[in-house]
Write a protein that holds these residues in place. Structure first.
Motif, short mmCIF file in Angstrom:
data_model
loop_
_atom_site.label_atom_id
_atom_site.label_comp_id
_atom_site.label_asym_id
_atom_site.label_seq_id
_atom_site.Cartn_x
_atom_site.Cartn_y
_atom_site.Cartn_z
N UNK A 73 0.82 -1.21 0.00
CA UNK A 73 0.00 0.00 0.00
C UNK A 73 0.86 1.26 0.00
N UNK A 74 1.99 1.25 0.69
CA UNK A 74 2.86 2.43 0.72
C UNK A 74 3.41 2.74 -0.68
N UNK A 75 3.79 1.69 -1.40
CA UNK A 75 4.29 1.88 -2.76
C UNK A 75 3.18 2.39 -3.66
N UNK A 76 1.97 1.88 -3.50
CA UNK A 76 0.84 2.37 -4.28
C UNK A 76 0.61 3.85 -4.03
N UNK A 77 0.70 4.26 -2.77
CA UNK A 77 0.53 5.68 -2.43
C UNK A 77 1.61 6.52 -3.08
N UNK A 78 2.85 6.05 -3.01
CA UNK A 78 3.97 6.79 -3.59
C UNK A 78 3.83 6.90 -5.11
N UNK A 99 5.27 -6.57 -15.00
CA UNK A 99 5.46 -8.00 -15.28
C UNK A 99 4.26 -8.86 -14.94
N UNK A 100 3.20 -8.26 -14.41
CA UNK A 100 2.02 -9.08 -14.11
C UNK A 100 0.76 -8.24 -14.24
N UNK A 101 -0.35 -8.94 -14.38
CA UNK A 101 -1.65 -8.28 -14.61
C UNK A 101 -2.06 -7.43 -13.42
N UNK A 102 -1.74 -7.87 -12.21
CA UNK A 102 -2.12 -7.10 -11.02
C UNK A 102 -1.46 -5.73 -11.02
N UNK A 103 -0.20 -5.66 -11.39
CA UNK A 103 0.50 -4.38 -11.47
C UNK A 103 -0.12 -3.51 -12.56
N UNK A 104 -0.44 -4.11 -13.70
CA UNK A 104 -1.07 -3.38 -14.80
C UNK A 104 -2.41 -2.81 -14.35
N UNK A 105 -3.20 -3.61 -13.68
CA UNK A 105 -4.51 -3.16 -13.20
C UNK A 105 -4.36 -2.00 -12.21
N UNK A 106 -3.41 -2.13 -11.29
CA UNK A 106 -3.17 -1.09 -10.30
C UNK A 106 -2.75 0.21 -10.98
N UNK A 107 -1.82 0.12 -11.92
CA UNK A 107 -1.34 1.31 -12.65
C UNK A 107 -2.47 1.96 -13.44
N UNK A 116 5.46 -0.45 -19.85
CA UNK A 116 6.34 -1.33 -20.62
C UNK A 116 6.83 -2.40 -19.66
N UNK A 117 7.06 -3.58 -20.20
CA UNK A 117 7.54 -4.67 -19.36
C UNK A 117 7.25 -6.02 -19.98
N UNK A 118 7.74 -7.04 -19.31
CA UNK A 118 7.64 -8.40 -19.82
C UNK A 118 6.21 -8.90 -19.92
N UNK A 119 5.27 -8.29 -19.19
CA UNK A 119 3.88 -8.70 -19.33
C UNK A 119 3.43 -8.51 -20.78
N UNK A 120 3.91 -7.44 -21.41
CA UNK A 120 3.54 -7.15 -22.80
C UNK A 120 4.44 -7.86 -23.78
N UNK A 121 5.76 -7.72 -23.58
CA UNK A 121 6.73 -8.39 -24.46
C UNK A 121 8.13 -8.15 -23.92
N UNK A 122 9.01 -9.08 -24.21
CA UNK A 122 10.43 -8.90 -23.93
C UNK A 122 11.03 -8.07 -25.07
N UNK A 123 12.20 -7.48 -24.86
CA UNK A 123 12.84 -6.75 -25.96
C UNK A 123 12.96 -7.64 -27.20
N UNK A 124 12.68 -7.06 -28.36
CA UNK A 124 12.64 -7.84 -29.61
C UNK A 124 13.53 -7.20 -30.67
#
Length: 142
Positions: A73-78, A99-107, A116-124
């Protein structure tokens, strides 16, 4: 390639000691249409004064803030505060290291503009990127 298709990422630490010369060069790039992103915001020599001093369009929140976002929660607040403040200053926000759906949803709930991140794609490599884009849009690359 048109200037508005280019995004240049700079870190605060790379600009330390460059003062007005760096700001003048960044202003010229922005005037030409190039997007400027402040990379790794919130780490190293990061200071709120840089948001005022560095001419830029985008603030990229460092992955270290995103890694446990959904669990802390502290990180979410920050992160939420960083996003709101940057938006109020006219910046677009990119979160690095998603890197995960939960982080994407929170953001998404916090109002982050892009991720950007591995949830979407690795560098190509370029050819693989064309295929990835084609598969995402349902058209063939060419």
């Amino acid at each position: 390639m048109p200037a508005d298709a280019i995004e240049l990422e700079v870190t605060e630490s790379a600009l330390i000691g460059k003062g007005q010369a760096a700001a003048t060069q960044l202003d010229a790039l922005i005037a030409a249409g190039t997007l400027i992103a402040i990379d790794d915001f919130g780490t190293g020599y990061s200071s709120l004064s840089y948001l005022h001093e560095i001419p830029a369009n985008i603030v990229k929140i460092d992955r270290s803030f995103i890694a446990h976002l959904e669990e802390d929660a502290r990180t979410q607040t920050l992160v939420g505060s960083m996003i709101r403040m940057a938006h109020e200053l006219g910046y677009s926000i990119v979160a690095e290291g998603v890197e995960n759906q939960a982080a994407l949803d929170c953001l998404s709930q916090l109002g982050c503009n892009e991720v950007q991140g591995y949830l979407l794609a690795k560098p190509l490599p370029p050819r693989d990127l064309e295929t990835w884009l084609a598969n995402r849009s349902g058209t063939s690359a060419g």
